[in-house]
Design a protein around this motif. Structure first.
Motif, PDB file in Angstrom:
ATOM      1  N   LYS A 170       0.825  -1.208   0.000  1.00 27.30           N
ATOM      2  CA  LYS A 170       0.000   0.000   0.000  1.00 27.30           C
ATOM      3  C   LYS A 170       0.860   1.260   0.000  1.00 27.30           C
ATOM      4  O   LYS A 170       0.556   2.223  -0.706  1.00 27.30           O
ATOM      5  N   ALA A 171       1.916   1.259   0.796  1.00 24.89           N
ATOM      6  CA  ALA A 171       2.782   2.441   0.873  1.00 24.89           C
ATOM      7  C   ALA A 171       3.413   2.747  -0.475  1.00 24.89           C
ATOM      8  O   ALA A 171       3.474   3.910  -0.898  1.00 24.89           O
ATOM      9  N   GLY A 172       3.879   1.697  -1.163  1.00 23.43           N
ATOM     10  CA  GLY A 172       4.485   1.915  -2.472  1.00 23.43           C
ATOM     11  C   GLY A 172       3.501   2.452  -3.487  1.00 23.43           C
ATOM     12  O   GLY A 172       3.828   3.347  -4.284  1.00 23.43           O
ATOM     13  N   LEU A 173       2.276   1.912  -3.476  1.00 24.53           N
ATOM     14  CA  LEU A 173       1.257   2.399  -4.407  1.00 24.53           C
ATOM     15  C   LEU A 173       0.894   3.853  -4.121  1.00 24.53           C
ATOM     16  O   LEU A 173       0.770   4.674  -5.037  1.00 24.53           O
ATOM     17  N   LEU A 174       0.738   4.179  -2.845  1.00 23.32           N
ATOM     18  CA  LEU A 174       0.405   5.561  -2.488  1.00 23.32           C
ATOM     19  C   LEU A 174       1.527   6.519  -2.845  1.00 23.32           C
ATOM     20  O   LEU A 174       1.284   7.638  -3.315  1.00 23.32           O
TER      21      LEU A 174
END
Length: 219
Positions: A170-174
């Motif tokens: 999730k962090a990478g996508l955000l």
């Protein structure tokens, strides 16, 4: 005369339409062939990294350092977005106040929204979206750092392993969304300078994104 009046609106629609069409195509392509897109491939890469680091005793410091670097990158993106948002607000606020003031005071039945003002509002929305995405990326990287810092063999680490894998994904996508929204500022800012420049800027940004969004393990 009408063509002269409506041409900025046509340029604004074309500028946003080019970007929207590409993003729509990208969403369809992501469903049909997710492995050929960098966004999906890199999300899987981060999950595989966390699984590998979680299976190697003594890797806790390396995991924390890697996640800290990613957290700092997301923090810089958030700082860039908030500075840009403050600057854009200072430039847009007088025009927006005057436009809304006409409707409130009754001097105009409807607010007179010009193409430039509309694109300035799009500019504010993109900066705000980039800020929110980047701040949320910082949040998830922070949580993943706590999980990655736990001893690999600890039962608490095993209990939180699935959450850690989801958090780094999730962090990478955000983070990527925050960067993407900053790139989409280019045609909007170009339009503010000149309407036709916005169309050219949109085409250039789409050409760049088409290259960046493609994933090939051999490249």
């Amino acid at each position: 005369m009408n063509a002269v009046i409506t041409s900025p609106w046509l340029a604004a629609i074309a500028t946003l339409g080019i970007i929207a069409a590409y993003e729509g195509w990208l969403n369809i392509a992501q469903r049909l062939a997710p492995g050929r897109l960098a966004r999906t491939a890199h999300a899987s890469l981060r999950e595989d990294w966390f699984a590998a680091i979680s299976a190697q005793p003594g890797s806790e410091i390396l995991a924390v350092q890697t996640l800290r670097n990613s957290l700092m990158s997301a923090t810089m993106t958030a700082s860039t977005a908030v500075l840009g948002l403050m600057g854009a607000l200072s430039l847009t606020a007088p025009t927006l106040h005057a436009t809304l003031g006409e409707a409130v005071t009754g001097t105009a039945a409807w607010p007179h929204v010009t193409p430039r003002l509309a694109m300035e509002l799009v500019l504010l929305c993109l900066l705000f979206a980039s800020l929110v995405a980047s701040v949320m990326a910082v949040r998830y990287y922070n949580h993943a750092g706590f999980i990655g810092g736990m001893p690999v063999g600890a039962p608490q680490r095993q209990r939180w392993a699935a959450a850690g894998s989801a958090y780094v994904r999730k962090a990478g996508l955000l983070y990527s969304w925050g960067l993407r929204q900053l790139m989409l500022l280019v045609p909007v800012v170009a339009f503010v300078l000149h309407p036709l420049a916005g169309v050219v800027g949109a085409l250039l940004v789409v050409a760049a994104l088409l290259h960046f969004d493609r994933f090939s393990a051999g490249e």
